[in-house]
Structures are given as C-alpha cells and as structure tokens.
Design a protein around this motif. Sequence first.
Motif, PDB file in Angstrom:
ATOM      1  N   TYR A 138      -4.472  -4.249 -14.303  1.00  0.00           N
ATOM      2  CA  TYR A 138      -4.779  -2.940 -13.737  1.00  0.00           C
ATOM      3  C   TYR A 138      -3.509  -2.110 -13.560  1.00  0.00           C
ATOM      4  O   TYR A 138      -3.435  -0.947 -13.993  1.00  0.00           O
ATOM      5  CB  TYR A 138      -5.501  -3.126 -12.399  1.00  0.00           C
ATOM      6  N   TRP A 139      -2.470  -2.712 -12.993  1.00  0.00           N
ATOM      7  CA  TRP A 139      -1.239  -1.968 -12.735  1.00  0.00           C
ATOM      8  C   TRP A 139      -0.432  -1.756 -14.007  1.00  0.00           C
ATOM      9  O   TRP A 139       0.224  -0.709 -14.169  1.00  0.00           O
ATOM     10  CB  TRP A 139      -0.400  -2.695 -11.677  1.00  0.00           C
ATOM     11  N   VAL A 140      -0.461  -2.720 -14.935  1.00  0.00           N
ATOM     12  CA  VAL A 140       0.212  -2.510 -16.224  1.00  0.00           C
ATOM     13  C   VAL A 140      -0.435  -1.346 -16.967  1.00  0.00           C
ATOM     14  O   VAL A 140       0.249  -0.492 -17.544  1.00  0.00           O
ATOM     15  CB  VAL A 140       0.169  -3.796 -17.070  1.00  0.00           C
ATOM     16  N   GLY A 141      -1.770  -1.301 -16.938  1.00  0.00           N
ATOM     17  CA  GLY A 141      -2.472  -0.196 -17.595  1.00  0.00           C
ATOM     18  C   GLY A 141      -2.128   1.152 -16.994  1.00  0.00           C
ATOM     19  O   GLY A 141      -1.909   2.136 -17.713  1.00  0.00           O
ATOM     20  N   LEU A 142      -2.043   1.208 -15.656  1.00  0.00           N
ATOM     21  CA  LEU A 142      -1.658   2.470 -15.013  1.00  0.00           C
ATOM     22  C   LEU A 142      -0.226   2.859 -15.368  1.00  0.00           C
ATOM     23  O   LEU A 142       0.086   4.045 -15.534  1.00  0.00           O
ATOM     24  CB  LEU A 142      -1.806   2.340 -13.494  1.00  0.00           C
ATOM     25  N   GLY A 143       0.648   1.860 -15.494  1.00  0.00           N
ATOM     26  CA  GLY A 143       2.019   2.157 -15.892  1.00  0.00           C
ATOM     27  C   GLY A 143       2.101   2.703 -17.304  1.00  0.00           C
ATOM     28  O   GLY A 143       2.854   3.642 -17.578  1.00  0.00           O
ATOM     29  N   ILE A 144       1.309   2.139 -18.215  1.00  0.00           N
ATOM     30  CA  ILE A 144       1.289   2.641 -19.589  1.00  0.00           C
ATOM     31  C   ILE A 144       0.764   4.067 -19.620  1.00  0.00           C
ATOM     32  O   ILE A 144       1.306   4.930 -20.330  1.00  0.00           O
ATOM     33  CB  ILE A 144       0.429   1.712 -20.480  1.00  0.00           C
ATOM     34  N   LEU A 145      -0.296   4.348 -18.870  1.00  0.00           N
ATOM     35  CA  LEU A 145      -0.831   5.709 -18.811  1.00  0.00           C
ATOM     36  C   LEU A 145       0.205   6.695 -18.291  1.00  0.00           C
ATOM     37  O   LEU A 145       0.304   7.827 -18.762  1.00  0.00           O
ATOM     38  CB  LEU A 145      -2.076   5.753 -17.925  1.00  0.00           C
ATOM     39  N   LYS A 175       5.561  -7.937  -0.178  1.00  0.00           N
ATOM     40  CA  LYS A 175       4.105  -7.876  -0.243  1.00  0.00           C
ATOM     41  C   LYS A 175       3.624  -7.086  -1.448  1.00  0.00           C
ATOM     42  O   LYS A 175       2.584  -7.422  -2.049  1.00  0.00           O
ATOM     43  CB  LYS A 175       3.560  -7.245   1.055  1.00  0.00           C
ATOM     44  N   VAL A 176       4.319  -6.030  -1.827  1.00  0.00           N
ATOM     45  CA  VAL A 176       3.872  -5.157  -2.920  1.00  0.00           C
ATOM     46  C   VAL A 176       4.720  -5.343  -4.185  1.00  0.00           C
ATOM     47  O   VAL A 176       4.634  -4.528  -5.106  1.00  0.00           O
ATOM     48  CB  VAL A 176       3.915  -3.677  -2.485  1.00  0.00           C
ATOM     49  N   ARG A 177       5.494  -6.426  -4.233  1.00  0.00           N
ATOM     50  CA  ARG A 177       6.414  -6.604  -5.363  1.00  0.00           C
ATOM     51  C   ARG A 177       5.668  -6.810  -6.681  1.00  0.00           C
ATOM     52  O   ARG A 177       6.050  -6.248  -7.716  1.00  0.00           O
ATOM     53  CB  ARG A 177       7.340  -7.791  -5.113  1.00  0.00           C
ATOM     54  N   LEU A 178       4.592  -7.610  -6.674  1.00  0.00           N
ATOM     55  CA  LEU A 178       3.884  -7.920  -7.914  1.00  0.00           C
ATOM     56  C   LEU A 178       3.314  -6.668  -8.570  1.00  0.00           C
ATOM     57  O   LEU A 178       3.569  -6.401  -9.754  1.00  0.00           O
ATOM     58  CB  LEU A 178       2.764  -8.927  -7.639  1.00  0.00           C
ATOM     59  N   GLU A 179       2.547  -5.878  -7.807  1.00  0.00           N
ATOM     60  CA  GLU A 179       1.935  -4.694  -8.392  1.00  0.00           C
ATOM     61  C   GLU A 179       2.982  -3.660  -8.809  1.00  0.00           C
ATOM     62  O   GLU A 179       2.829  -2.977  -9.838  1.00  0.00           O
ATOM     63  CB  GLU A 179       0.922  -4.062  -7.434  1.00  0.00           C
ATOM     64  N   ALA A 180       4.065  -3.555  -8.030  1.00  0.00           N
ATOM     65  CA  ALA A 180       5.118  -2.598  -8.384  1.00  0.00           C
ATOM     66  C   ALA A 180       5.823  -2.999  -9.677  1.00  0.00           C
ATOM     67  O   ALA A 180       6.072  -2.160 -10.549  1.00  0.00           O
ATOM     68  CB  ALA A 180       6.121  -2.482  -7.241  1.00  0.00           C
ATOM     69  N   CYS A 181       6.140  -4.282  -9.817  1.00  0.00           N
ATOM     70  CA  CYS A 181       6.810  -4.735 -11.033  1.00  0.00           C
ATOM     71  C   CYS A 181       5.886  -4.635 -12.245  1.00  0.00           C
ATOM     72  O   CYS A 181       6.345  -4.313 -13.349  1.00  0.00           O
ATOM     73  CB  CYS A 181       7.296  -6.168 -10.855  1.00  0.00           C
ATOM     74  N   MET A 182       4.594  -4.913 -12.057  1.00  0.00           N
ATOM     75  CA  MET A 182       3.655  -4.781 -13.171  1.00  0.00           C
ATOM     76  C   MET A 182       3.530  -3.322 -13.603  1.00  0.00           C
ATOM     77  O   MET A 182       3.450  -3.027 -14.798  1.00  0.00           O
ATOM     78  CB  MET A 182       2.285  -5.328 -12.770  1.00  0.00           C
ATOM     79  N   TRP A 183       3.514  -2.406 -12.642  1.00  0.00           N
ATOM     80  CA  TRP A 183       3.467  -0.982 -12.981  1.00  0.00           C
ATOM     81  C   TRP A 183       4.734  -0.575 -13.741  1.00  0.00           C
ATOM     82  O   TRP A 183       4.668   0.151 -14.733  1.00  0.00           O
ATOM     83  CB  TRP A 183       3.323  -0.150 -11.713  1.00  0.00           C
ATOM     84  N   GLY A 184       5.881  -1.058 -13.276  1.00  0.00           N
ATOM     85  CA  GLY A 184       7.128  -0.755 -13.969  1.00  0.00           C
ATOM     86  C   GLY A 184       7.157  -1.333 -15.374  1.00  0.00           C
ATOM     87  O   GLY A 184       7.657  -0.695 -16.308  1.00  0.00           O
ATOM     88  N   ALA A 185       6.610  -2.558 -15.548  1.00  0.00           N
ATOM     89  CA  ALA A 185       6.538  -3.149 -16.886  1.00  0.00           C
ATOM     90  C   ALA A 185       5.638  -2.314 -17.793  1.00  0.00           C
ATOM     91  O   ALA A 185       5.912  -2.149 -18.990  1.00  0.00           O
ATOM     92  CB  ALA A 185       6.024  -4.579 -16.799  1.00  0.00           C
TER      93      ALA A 185
END
Length: 405
Positions: A115-122, A186-196
């Motif tokens: 979900y967060w990787v997709g938002l980062g790509i968008l 706490k928010v590291r995973l979603e933040a890093c996935m968005w950055g990726a």
Amino acid sequence: MAANGASCEQPQKRGGPKDKQNGKSTDLSLRERRQKDKEERLSLVLWRRPVVTLHYFLLETLIKLKECTLQLWQRRGTVFIFLLLCFLFSITYSTDGSHQTYVQYLEKRFLWCAYWVGLGILSSVGLGTGLHTFLLYLGPHIASVTLAAYECGSTDFPEPPYPDQIICPEDGGVEASISIFSIMSKVRLEACMWGAGTAIGELPPYFMARAARQSGTDPDDEDYEEFEEMLEQAEGAQDFVTRAKLGIQHMVQTVGFFGILACASIPNPLFDLAGITCGHFLVPFWTFFGATLIGKAVIKMHIQKLFVIITFSKHIVEQMVSLMGSVPKIGPSLQKPFSQYLEAQKNKLHHAGKSGPADENWLSWVFEKVVLAMVCYFVISIINSMAQSYGKRLQQLRHSEEKSK
C-alpha cells in the motif's frame, strides 16, 4: 598540383558559411515546428476539447494494452512461472493448518507495505503530475500516531484495529515515556516503504534516457528534449531555474554516487533531471538506484518524519491553537473548530467505536474534499497526458509521411 589543390579548397571554404546558414535555418524551422506541435498537444485537455481528448485517451489506452500484451507474450516463460507460483501460494493460503498464523501475518505485512510502496510510486511518477501522497496520506498518518502517542502515553496500540484505527491500550502509559525516537520507530516501516516507492518511481526517466543514448534515437519524452536543449545552451546566459538544473546535472555527472545521494536526500522538485542525467551519461543502474533508494527511503524519510513529529507534538499543537485565539477579531472563531476537532480525536482514542456522525467536524469534512479534489485532478491529468501522447503519435506519423513525399 599545388595550384589545383588550392583551387579545389577555395570553393569548399566559400560554401562553408552557406552550409552553416542553411543548418541554422533548418534548426530554426525544426524548433518552430516542435514548438507548434507542442502547443497543439497542450490544447488536448478535457476542459478545452473534451470529446477529442477522451477519444485519444481511449485509443492510447488500447495501444498501451497491446504493447503490454506483446511484452508479456515475449516473456511468456517468466509469466508462466509467476502464475505457477501464484497458484501454489493460493493453495497454501486456502488450506487449513497451523501455518495459517504465519500466512495471515505475512499477508497483513505484505499488503501494508505494498500500500505504501504504491502511494510512493504514485507520488513520484504521476504521469505528468505527482499525486502528493505524503501530504494526503503519510503525513496525516504520522501526525495521528504522534497525537495518539502523547494522549495515550504509549505507542503499543492494539492490533487490530491498528493501523486502520488508533485506540489507546487499556493499561495506558506514562506521557513522560514518549519520545520522538519511539514515535519514529512506530512509523518507520510505512515511511521507508513510501520512500522506496518514490525511488522506484524515479526509474522511468533513467531507463528512457539510457535507452535513447544507447540507441541514438530521440525518445518520446519532452523532458528529455528540454534536457538536450539545456545542454546545448549551457554556455549562454540562463535564468535561475536553468542554472539550478545545470548545477544538479554537473553535480550528478562529476560527483557520481554521493552527488545522486545528496540530490535524493533533500526535497528536490528537480530530481527527475538527475534520473535523466544518469541515464544520458550511462551511470550504472545500481549506482543510480542504490543512491536514490538510500537517499529517499532512509535519509529523506527520517528528515520528513522528524519534521512532522515535532510539528504535531503535544506542546507545539497546544501552542499553535492558543496562538490562533490571539488573532484579533477572528481568533476565537478560528480557534473553536480546531479545539473541537482535537477534543473529538482524543475522545475517539479512549472510546473506540462510540463516535457517530454528530462528532464530525468541518475540518475533517474539508480535508476529505481536498483529498477527493486532488485525486480527481490526478485522474484528469492522466487522461490529458495519455491523450497528448496519442496526439504526438499522430504528429510523428504526419511528419514521416511528409518526408516520404
């Protein structure tokens, strides 16, 4: 013999300036034609030519689907293996057993990361305009976790309903135990996935410029054309934006890995140029992508997280709300909805599922409409961009027919 040689050289020297003038006039006419074609394509938008734009969008969609189908057919072996793995995973997923605990955990983590990787790509690709998913999704998520952590005195929110809904744990906690680092963790995973995801979204300009340099053909991309024009005019006087672009291009070209890392580690609207530069000068893929991934998913994301967490920490928010009340005349009326909204959010943290429509605040209503408007604009920009791509296909076909005559 020498006289004959001199007589042969003289016509060539006299013909030189004419050839240069002819070349300049050809370049000028070519630039005028490109500018005219560009203006014609930019008129293909829904609010000017809706019927033609939708028609071109559908035709371009069919062409893209055909190209995608042909590419999949050329890689049918890989597609077959992928489908076979999906079939095996579906059997494992639907079969009862003790492994279901691990399957459900992996499913939850995979969907959350995707979900967060997709938002980062968008946010990074955008097909002509980026959907600013950090401002719309990740930023508000980090802000809500920050406010909840200070209110609950803990970041151990019950799962479920977290991350769909944040409620305070029953045993509570001590507010003094909350630190910036615990919230960042706490928010590291979603933040890093968005950055990726944003790093992955930077790959198309790189591959486009690299393929164009290796093949020697002009790509179907206006950004690359502007990049080549900028390199040709690098010696002349430039405006601030062009000088900034040239500075990024020079840094990436000369410093290499650490130059790309520096450009990716800060909010940089001109980073697309770094991808084009790396592709044009044939920078190795892992040098470009490795530096981009580290810069965006690690360094830049921690800077953005830190900024949001500090901004929405409890004492900062309270000071901001109190400052609103000190504004002459409109202060109290401006302060009231923000205070009500914060109070409603605190009540939801302690009383899960008991909030109804009456608790809705106009601030949340406005934010929802802003998100909806930005998503609609994003969809419209995709339609316009694909229609303009089909318009460029028609222009290229027309020019090729003119040359053949």
